[in-house]
Design an enzyme around this catalytic site. Structure first.
Site, PDB file in Angstrom:
ATOM      1  CD  GLU A  98      39.692  44.503  36.955  1.00 43.19           C
ATOM      2  OE1 GLU A  98      39.079  44.879  35.929  1.00 43.19           O
ATOM      3  OE2 GLU A  98      40.344  43.429  37.008  1.00 43.19           O
ATOM      4  CB  CYS A 145      43.407  42.373  31.275  1.00 39.56           C
ATOM      5  SG  CYS A 145      42.590  42.450  29.658  1.00 39.56           S
ATOM      6  CG  HIS A 178      38.934  42.286  33.516  1.00 37.33           C
ATOM      7  ND1 HIS A 178      39.681  43.440  33.513  1.00 37.33           N
ATOM      8  CD2 HIS A 178      38.966  41.799  32.252  1.00 37.33           C
ATOM      9  CE1 HIS A 178      40.144  43.659  32.295  1.00 37.33           C
ATOM     10  NE2 HIS A 178      39.725  42.681  31.517  1.00 37.33           N
TER      11      HIS A 178
END
Length: 251
Positions: A222, A112, A220
């Site tokens: 994660e 990001c 994203h």
């Protein structure tokens, strides 16, 4: 052998009158559970961090997402209100860590804000409020309180054949959770485009000629590293690269 140590640059934030050096838990959790590494949180100092001393002690760099944006002066533009918010401490910490990691061949995963930092660190530029540009979809995070909904996997990107991400994610379409209002404008000369959204927005890059794993993604991984296959594969590849780097230092 001990787990690899991975540097994660902090954000500089103010809460209730106090200032904090912080990293969102989702990145720390993904580093521990998805990459099987030990996170080392680097304070977001405008001055005082010794980048070489930090890099001497780590086996990878994870440049996380953040609410702030890279200051436009760092890619040759005057700042406007639309470009903010800013975090000078994060800029002064993350960009030198990225450059230093690439110079040394330390594995890098940039997510990001991180992919935007990577592009700027290598001479690229950014576009802001991309949803207002002709033909560009609205990639912004939904304004809802439930984070599982806000970070839901709902957008296609196309991973290019022959790219360095192809062995990790496969080629063709994958579903991701891309949440952003800024994106790469002019791609840095040292970056290769790895994946794009249907509207042409650059969603992943790699560093041309990198000595180790060096990838940036706009989405994203994660957040869903526990349950989403591509997210887990990306963090595993980063962790494996960090382990390889640590082992090479031990020889």
């Amino acid at each position: 052998m001990p787990k690899p140590v991975v540097a994660i640059p902090c954000d500089f934030r103010e809460f209730d009158g106090n200032v904090w050096h912080v990293v969102a838990h989702q990145y720390v959790r993904a580093a521990v559970e998805g990459a099987s590494v030990m996170p080392f949180l680097v304070p977001a100092l405008e001055s005082g961090n010794d980048i070489d001393e930090i890099l001497d002690r780590v086996d990878g760099v994870l440049a996380s997402g953040a609410r702030s944006n890279v200051h436009p002066s760092l890619y040759g533009r005057d700042a406007t209100d639309a470009d903010g918010p800013f975090d000078a401490g994060r800029d002064a910490t993350s960009l030198p860590l990225i450059r230093g990691a690439l110079d040394r061949g330390i594995p890098l995963l940039a997510i990001c804000r991180g992919i935007q930092e990577l592009n700027v660190a290598l001479g690229g530029t950014l576009a802001t409020e991309i949803q207002d540009l002709p033909g560009i979809s609205d990639h912004r995070k939904p304004d809802v309180p439930d984070l599982d909904i806000a970070y839901s996997i709902r957008q296609d990107v196309v991973v290019k054949e022959g790219s360095c991400l192809a062995p990790v994610l496969g080629t063709g379409r994958i579903r991701v959770n891309s949440l952003h209002r800024q994106a790469i404008a002019a791609t840095a000369p040292r970056l290769a485009v790895e994946a794009v959204a249907d509207d042409g927005t650059i969603e992943a890059v790699s560093v041309i000629g990198a000595k180790a794993f060096a990838v940036g993604v706009q989405w994203h991984p994660e957040y869903w590293v526990r349950t989403d296959g591509p997210s887990a594969a990306l963090f595993k590849a980063f962790g494996d690269a960090a382990r390889g780097y640590r082992e090479s230092k031990a020889k």
